[in-house]
Scaffold this motif. Structure first.
Motif, PDB file in Angstrom:
ATOM      1  N   LEU A 207       0.978  -1.219   0.253  1.00 31.49           N
ATOM      2  CA  LEU A 207      -0.477   0.051   0.007  1.00 31.49           C
ATOM      3  C   LEU A 207       0.529   0.966  -0.526  1.00 31.49           C
ATOM      4  O   LEU A 207       0.278   2.031  -0.025  1.00 31.49           O
ATOM      5  N   LYS A 209       2.881   2.558  -2.171  1.00 31.36           N
ATOM      6  CA  LYS A 209       3.145   2.622  -3.770  1.00 31.36           C
ATOM      7  C   LYS A 209       1.947   3.647  -3.824  1.00 31.36           C
ATOM      8  O   LYS A 209       2.127   4.256  -4.834  1.00 31.36           O
ATOM      9  N   ILE A 210       1.057   3.665  -2.734  1.00 33.41           N
ATOM     10  CA  ILE A 210      -0.693   4.147  -3.558  1.00 33.41           C
ATOM     11  C   ILE A 210      -0.600   5.712  -3.582  1.00 33.41           C
ATOM     12  O   ILE A 210      -1.569   6.385  -4.057  1.00 33.41           O
ATOM     13  N   TYR A 213      -0.155   7.868  -6.681  1.00 32.02           N
ATOM     14  CA  TYR A 213      -0.684   6.678  -7.699  1.00 32.02           C
ATOM     15  C   TYR A 213      -0.596   6.888  -8.904  1.00 32.02           C
ATOM     16  O   TYR A 213      -0.606   7.126  -9.874  1.00 32.02           O
ATOM     17  N   ARG A 217       0.610   5.914 -12.173  1.00 35.02           N
ATOM     18  CA  ARG A 217       0.092   4.935 -13.107  1.00 35.02           C
ATOM     19  C   ARG A 217       0.210   4.490 -13.892  1.00 35.02           C
ATOM     20  O   ARG A 217      -0.245   3.828 -14.540  1.00 35.02           O
ATOM     21  N   THR A 225       3.271  -0.436  -9.044  1.00 33.92           N
ATOM     22  CA  THR A 225       1.487  -0.259  -8.412  1.00 33.92           C
ATOM     23  C   THR A 225       1.691  -0.819  -7.243  1.00 33.92           C
ATOM     24  O   THR A 225       2.714  -1.845  -6.731  1.00 33.92           O
ATOM     25  N   SER A 226       0.517  -1.045  -6.552  1.00 27.66           N
ATOM     26  CA  SER A 226       0.426  -2.133  -5.439  1.00 27.66           C
ATOM     27  C   SER A 226       0.424  -3.248  -5.344  1.00 27.66           C
ATOM     28  O   SER A 226       0.455  -4.012  -4.285  1.00 27.66           O
ATOM     29  N   ALA A 246      -7.094   4.267   0.934  1.00 29.98           N
ATOM     30  CA  ALA A 246      -7.681   4.871   0.312  1.00 29.98           C
ATOM     31  C   ALA A 246      -8.328   6.283   0.157  1.00 29.98           C
ATOM     32  O   ALA A 246      -7.824   7.604  -0.295  1.00 29.98           O
ATOM     33  N   ASN A 250      -6.139   8.512  -2.067  1.00 28.19           N
ATOM     34  CA  ASN A 250      -5.292   8.783  -2.751  1.00 28.19           C
ATOM     35  C   ASN A 250      -7.124   8.768  -4.096  1.00 28.19           C
ATOM     36  O   ASN A 250      -7.351   8.059  -3.895  1.00 28.19           O
ATOM     37  N   PHE A 253      -6.630   6.026  -6.551  1.00 29.07           N
ATOM     38  CA  PHE A 253      -6.602   4.786  -6.513  1.00 29.07           C
ATOM     39  C   PHE A 253      -7.861   4.866  -5.930  1.00 29.07           C
ATOM     40  O   PHE A 253      -8.784   3.808  -6.501  1.00 29.07           O
TER      41      PHE A 253
END
Length: 431
Positions: A207, A209-210, A213, A217, A225-226, A246, A250, A253
């Motif tokens: 998570l 990495k989000i 995003y 992406r 990516t997650s 989320a 983000n 996401f």
């Protein structure tokens, strides 16, 4: 001999003890709860013996079993036709209640209906719960009660309804773990189920990495990516925890999670989309469906680097970056004029995160035949996509080892393919 009175919790697409709605309710039953998983022959019989997804399910079940063993319980794992397994369990136990979380795919709906009828006829009460989505079936509809077929108004209604619940309640069953049935069922090996280890593995989700995003992406070379999608597919993570997270971190996401539920309700409301065009006006398109062209697409030998890198990544790892999925899908349907069903079936065979509703929804989006789809005259140019999203060629060089040694010519010219696709669609769309 008196049969033991028990309740069952039936794991399916919810392979976790944490924040599991059906399990939370099961553990408040008046009877000790036996946790159960059934490897369904109706699904397994069509899979290769080294299917990585079966290996991931087995691995996830082993983790659950280890957790259960710490509290003096264990997971009962069965294999066979689902109805036959339940008939044998009814013969062995005095089953009072069975708890499970809903599944919205057509096969699962029919299966669960048949099992519920069997349980009811044997005085066992089935209980089903919403767990794999925030909003199910007909919870997000237009004012007239009809389902949305356009994403943006669906998303707006979804967000509006979600705000009234924020944060979304989570279900902590751990305080009731003492209600698990005390047992020591033998946990089967993968070989005992009739499968073998795959060289392809599901990666742990990440998570962290989000956060950015929305910025990263679209760039497949940036490993941002997650890897959540297979975990969402098999329920090793909770959608409620994820949405709560989320919503704070983000918005883009979060929108992807809403797309997932949009496609699920489309499949539920319009089950024909599994193998038919959502827009029946597209039924008149004359597809080329050339088998040799399809083989080149499958093997990543089209001569278009972005397409070939994506297909090779899929074949080697079971993953494909989302931006690249759009490019390869558009190429199959528009450049090669091969029906989306061919590509959908290939992805279904290869993707670790294969989800019927999303796979069908995204393929029909790419083909222009689905709800809220890309217009038929939108044809991705694979070379422009490469320049925009992998300018330095890092992604393509990772998956096309021979790229710098003089890569092959494209199997067809983009401008010709684009014109042919637009003309074919225009001529085939029923007025």
């Amino acid at each position: 001999m008196t049969k033991q009175q028990v309740s069952f919790f039936w794991f399916r697409r919810d392979l976790r003890l944490e924040d599991n709605v059906g399990l939370f309710h099961a553990l408040q039953s008046d009877y000790a709860v036996i946790p159960l998983f059934i490897f369904d022959d109706a699904i397994l019989d069509s899979l290769p013996k080294n299917d990585a997804r079966v290996g991931f399910i087995h691995e996830s079940l082993a983790k659950i079993n280890s957790q259960l063993q710490e509290i003096g319980s264990s997971l009962l794992v069965k294999k066979g036709k689902t109805i036959a397994v339940w008939e044998s369990l009814i013969a062995e136990f005095d089953i009072k209640e069975v708890f499970f979380n809903k599944d919205y795919e057509p096969y699962a709906i029919q299966r669960d209906l048949a099992v519920s009828e069997l349980l009811n006829s044997n005085k066992a009460i089935p209980h089903s719960f919403k767990d794999q989505v925030i909003f199910e079936e007909k919870e997000i509809t237009k004012a007239d009660g009809l389902p949305y077929t356009v994403y943006t108004p669906y998303k707006n209604k979804w967000l509006e309804k979600c705000k009234t619940m924020a944060p979304i309640p989570e279900y902590d069953a751990s305080v009731h773990f003492s209600n698990f049935h005390k047992n020591s069922f033998a946990f089967p090996s993968l070989a005992e189920i009739g499968f073998e280890e795959s060289p392809i593995k599901v990666k742990p989700h990440n998570l962290t990495k989000i956060g950015n995003y929305h910025e990263t992406r679209d760039f497949p070379a940036v490993d941002s990516t997650s890897y959540l999608s297979p975990h969402l597919r098999f329920g090793t993570v909770s959608i409620r925890k994820l949405v709560n997270w989320a919503a704070r971190k983000n918005d883009v996401f979060l929108s992807e999670l809403i797309w997932r539920e949009f496609f699920m309700q489309i499949l539920y409301s319009f089950p024909k989309v599994i193998n038919q065009n959502f827009k029946s006006a597209y039924d008149g398109i004359q597809w080329r469906n050339n088998e040799e062209d399809f083989k080149r697409w499958c093997t990543g030998t089209t001569g278009y680097p972005m397409v070939d890198a994506g297909m090779r990544q899929l074949n080697e790892t079971g993953y494909m970056h989302n931006r690249v999925r759009m490019v390869v899908a558009s190429f199959l349907c528009k450049h090669l004029l091969i029906q989306w069903q061919w590509g959908e079936a290939y992805f279904a065979e290869k993707l670790l995160d294969y989800e019927l509703s999303a796979n069908v929804g995204n393929w029909q989006w790419a083909a222009g035949t689905g709800c809220d789809a890309a217009p038929y005259f939108r044809v991705f140019n694979p070379d422009i996509q490469l320049k925009k999203f992998d300018e330095k060629g890092i992604y393509i060089r990772k998956w096309i080892k021979e790229f710098d040694l003089g890569y092959g010519q494209p199997m067809l010219d983009h401008a010709m393919a684009r014109d042919r696709a637009i003309a074919t669609y225009k001529e085939g769309i029923l007025k």
